[in-house]
Design a protein around this motif. Structure first.
Motif, PDB file in Angstrom:
ATOM      1  N   ILE B   3       0.859  -1.183   0.000  1.00 10.51           N
ATOM      2  CA  ILE B   3       0.000   0.000   0.000  1.00 10.51           C
ATOM      3  C   ILE B   3       0.902   1.243   0.000  1.00 10.51           C
ATOM      4  CG2 ILE B   3      -1.861  -1.176   1.242  1.00 10.51           C
ATOM      5  CD1 ILE B   3      -0.933   0.624   3.726  1.00 10.51           C
ATOM      6  N   THR B   4       0.303   2.379  -0.244  1.00 10.62           N
ATOM      7  CA  THR B   4       1.036   3.646  -0.193  1.00 10.62           C
ATOM      8  C   THR B   4       0.508   4.447   0.999  1.00 10.62           C
ATOM      9  OG1 THR B   4       1.240   3.659  -2.588  1.00 10.62           O
ATOM     10  CG2 THR B   4       1.572   5.755  -1.470  1.00 10.62           C
ATOM     11  N   VAL B   5       1.436   5.014   1.758  1.00  6.78           N
ATOM     12  CA  VAL B   5       1.042   5.853   2.890  1.00  6.78           C
ATOM     13  C   VAL B   5       1.471   7.287   2.601  1.00  6.78           C
ATOM     14  CG1 VAL B   5       1.233   6.249   5.371  1.00  6.78           C
ATOM     15  CG2 VAL B   5       1.359   3.915   4.468  1.00  6.78           C
ATOM     16  N   ASP B  18       7.197  12.258   2.156  1.00  9.08           N
ATOM     17  CA  ASP B  18       5.735  12.436   2.108  1.00  9.08           C
ATOM     18  C   ASP B  18       5.018  11.192   1.604  1.00  9.08           C
ATOM     19  OD1 ASP B  18       6.366  12.538  -0.576  1.00  9.08           O
ATOM     20  OD2 ASP B  18       5.513  14.527  -0.935  1.00  9.08           O
ATOM     21  N   THR B  19       5.770  10.199   1.144  1.00 11.25           N
ATOM     22  CA  THR B  19       5.145   8.986   0.607  1.00 11.25           C
ATOM     23  C   THR B  19       5.957   7.768   1.019  1.00 11.25           C
ATOM     24  OG1 THR B  19       4.460  10.265  -1.332  1.00 11.25           O
ATOM     25  CG2 THR B  19       4.316   7.871  -1.507  1.00 11.25           C
ATOM     26  N   VAL B  20       5.279   6.763   1.562  1.00 12.16           N
ATOM     27  CA  VAL B  20       5.949   5.527   1.977  1.00 12.16           C
ATOM     28  C   VAL B  20       5.267   4.350   1.282  1.00 12.16           C
ATOM     29  CG1 VAL B  20       6.473   3.986   3.914  1.00 12.16           C
ATOM     30  CG2 VAL B  20       6.529   6.480   4.246  1.00 12.16           C
ATOM     31  N   ALA B  21       6.044   3.516   0.601  1.00 11.78           N
ATOM     32  CA  ALA B  21       5.521   2.253   0.064  1.00 11.78           C
ATOM     33  C   ALA B  21       5.676   1.226   1.180  1.00 11.78           C
ATOM     34  CB  ALA B  21       6.302   1.834  -1.169  1.00 11.78           C
ATOM     35  N   LEU B  22       4.546   0.655   1.630  1.00 13.12           N
ATOM     36  CA  LEU B  22       4.566  -0.196   2.819  1.00 13.12           C
ATOM     37  C   LEU B  22       4.057  -1.596   2.485  1.00 13.12           C
ATOM     38  CD1 LEU B  22       5.188   0.299   5.909  1.00 13.12           C
ATOM     39  CD2 LEU B  22       2.704   0.439   6.212  1.00 13.12           C
ATOM     40  N   ASP B  23       4.833  -2.614   2.860  1.00 12.73           N
ATOM     41  CA  ASP B  23       4.384  -4.002   2.711  1.00 12.73           C
ATOM     42  C   ASP B  23       3.601  -4.408   3.947  1.00 12.73           C
ATOM     43  OD1 ASP B  23       5.390  -4.841   0.165  1.00 12.73           O
ATOM     44  OD2 ASP B  23       7.405  -4.681   1.017  1.00 12.73           O
ATOM     45  N   LEU B  37       4.009   0.675  10.041  1.00 11.80           N
ATOM     46  CA  LEU B  37       4.603   1.966   9.659  1.00 11.80           C
ATOM     47  C   LEU B  37       5.449   2.533  10.800  1.00 11.80           C
ATOM     48  CD1 LEU B  37       4.596   4.358   7.505  1.00 11.80           C
ATOM     49  CD2 LEU B  37       2.823   5.368   8.958  1.00 11.80           C
ATOM     50  N   VAL B  38       4.882   2.498  12.016  1.00  9.41           N
ATOM     51  CA  VAL B  38       5.574   3.075  13.173  1.00  9.41           C
ATOM     52  C   VAL B  38       6.847   2.280  13.507  1.00  9.41           C
ATOM     53  CG1 VAL B  38       5.356   3.549  15.661  1.00  9.41           C
ATOM     54  CG2 VAL B  38       3.506   4.184  14.104  1.00  9.41           C
ATOM     55  N   ARG B  39       6.829   0.977  13.205  1.00 11.23           N
ATOM     56  CA  ARG B  39       8.040   0.168  13.397  1.00 11.23           C
ATOM     57  C   ARG B  39       9.169   0.697  12.495  1.00 11.23           C
ATOM     58  NH1 ARG B  39       6.166  -5.459  12.378  1.00 11.23           N
ATOM     59  NH2 ARG B  39       4.711  -5.070  14.082  1.00 11.23           N
ATOM     60  N   HIS B  40       8.804   1.083  11.271  1.00 13.51           N
ATOM     61  CA  HIS B  40       9.801   1.626  10.330  1.00 13.51           C
ATOM     62  C   HIS B  40      10.137   3.085  10.632  1.00 13.51           C
ATOM     63  CE1 HIS B  40       9.875  -1.878   7.767  1.00 13.51           C
ATOM     64  NE2 HIS B  40       8.565  -1.845   7.604  1.00 13.51           N
ATOM     65  N   TYR B  41       9.164   3.825  11.162  1.00 16.40           N
ATOM     66  CA  TYR B  41       9.353   5.258  11.424  1.00 16.40           C
ATOM     67  C   TYR B  41       8.942   5.559  12.869  1.00 16.40           C
ATOM     68  CZ  TYR B  41       9.735   5.755   6.348  1.00 16.40           C
ATOM     69  OH  TYR B  41      10.123   5.645   5.037  1.00 16.40           O
ATOM     70  N   PRO B  42       9.792   5.176  13.839  1.00 16.24           N
ATOM     71  CA  PRO B  42       9.430   5.358  15.255  1.00 16.24           C
ATOM     72  C   PRO B  42       9.149   6.828  15.621  1.00 16.24           C
ATOM     73  CG  PRO B  42      11.454   4.050  15.030  1.00 16.24           C
ATOM     74  CD  PRO B  42      11.121   4.569  13.671  1.00 16.24           C
TER      75      PRO B  42
END
Lengths: 136, 82
Positions: B3-5, B18-23, B37-42
């Motif tokens: 997904i895209t965040v 401003d954009t994160v591709a998230l598995d 997401l928070v795991r990748h960007y604490p």
């Protein structure tokens, strides 16, 4: 019209969009970049938006306001990007057959924008500091 | 699935993008995606309590199921108008 733009806003243009011969009142709200935040001097602002969603929410609020009040046309335009002190950040124009509905609808629309439309304001202070409003 | 965040304002700055591709796992909920997401960007963690979420330009509940390719937007407290 419900729009997010980086271009300077024209109050007259938004006003003219909603005028109809059947409507005896147009109330226009012109939101102005203020030179201070609780007395602290502000140099300029930046607005950021999730533009597609912001335009959809503005249109939804427009439809809601038309349901709720006896008005004719309504238009809302929000400017984003860097804005200087004294410039217009948002213009809302509401036309109605009679003035009371136009005044009430315009105030209500502005309150809804502040609650629901994904636009964010960053204040840059004269002393060089900056902050995002409502986010700390 | 991916997904895209979309991130905005202070959270965009904290994440540095401003954009994160998230598995995320197939059929993941929005809340599960946010945990990943928070795991990748604490640095985003402190802001999540006040954040709303949108899919397809509408506010949605954290229990909503995601589909591949969805654009999930994190909407911090808004401050438009004046």
């Amino acid at each position: 019209m419900f729009k997010v733009t980086t271009e300077p806003l024209s109050v007259q243009q938004v006003n003219d969009l909603v005028k109809r011969p059947t409507d005896g009142a147009v109330v226009t709200f012109d939101g102005i970049v203020r030179n201070n935040f609780d007395g602290r001097p502000v140099a300029y602002l930046e607005y950021e938006a999730y533009a597609m969603m912001a335009e959809k929410k503005l249109a939804e609020i427009g439809a809601e306001v038309q349901q709720k009040f006896a008005i004719g046309a309504i238009a809302m335009v929000h400017r984003i990007g860097r804005l200087e002190i004294g410039e217009s950040s948002i213009v809302i124009a509401v036309a109605a057959p009679h003035r009371h509905a136009a005044f009430e609808a315009c105030a209500y629309a502005m309150d809804r924008v502040k609650a629901e439309v994904p636009v964010w304001k960053k204040e840059f202070f004269a002393d060089g500091a900056d902050h995002w409003v409502n986010q700390n | 699935m991916q997904i895209t965040v979309k991130l905005f304002a202070l959270m965009r700055e904290k994440a540095g993008t401003d954009t994160v591709a998230l598995d995320v796992p197939e059929g993941a909920t929005l809340a599960q995606a946010v945990t990943i997401l928070v795991r990748h960007y604490p640095a985003l963690a402190p802001y999540m309590a006040n954040t709303r979420f949108s899919l397809h330009m509408d506010f949605v509940d954290p229990a909503t199921n995601l589909a591949a390719g969805d654009e999930l937007a994190l909407i911090p407290p808004v401050s438009g108008g004046v």
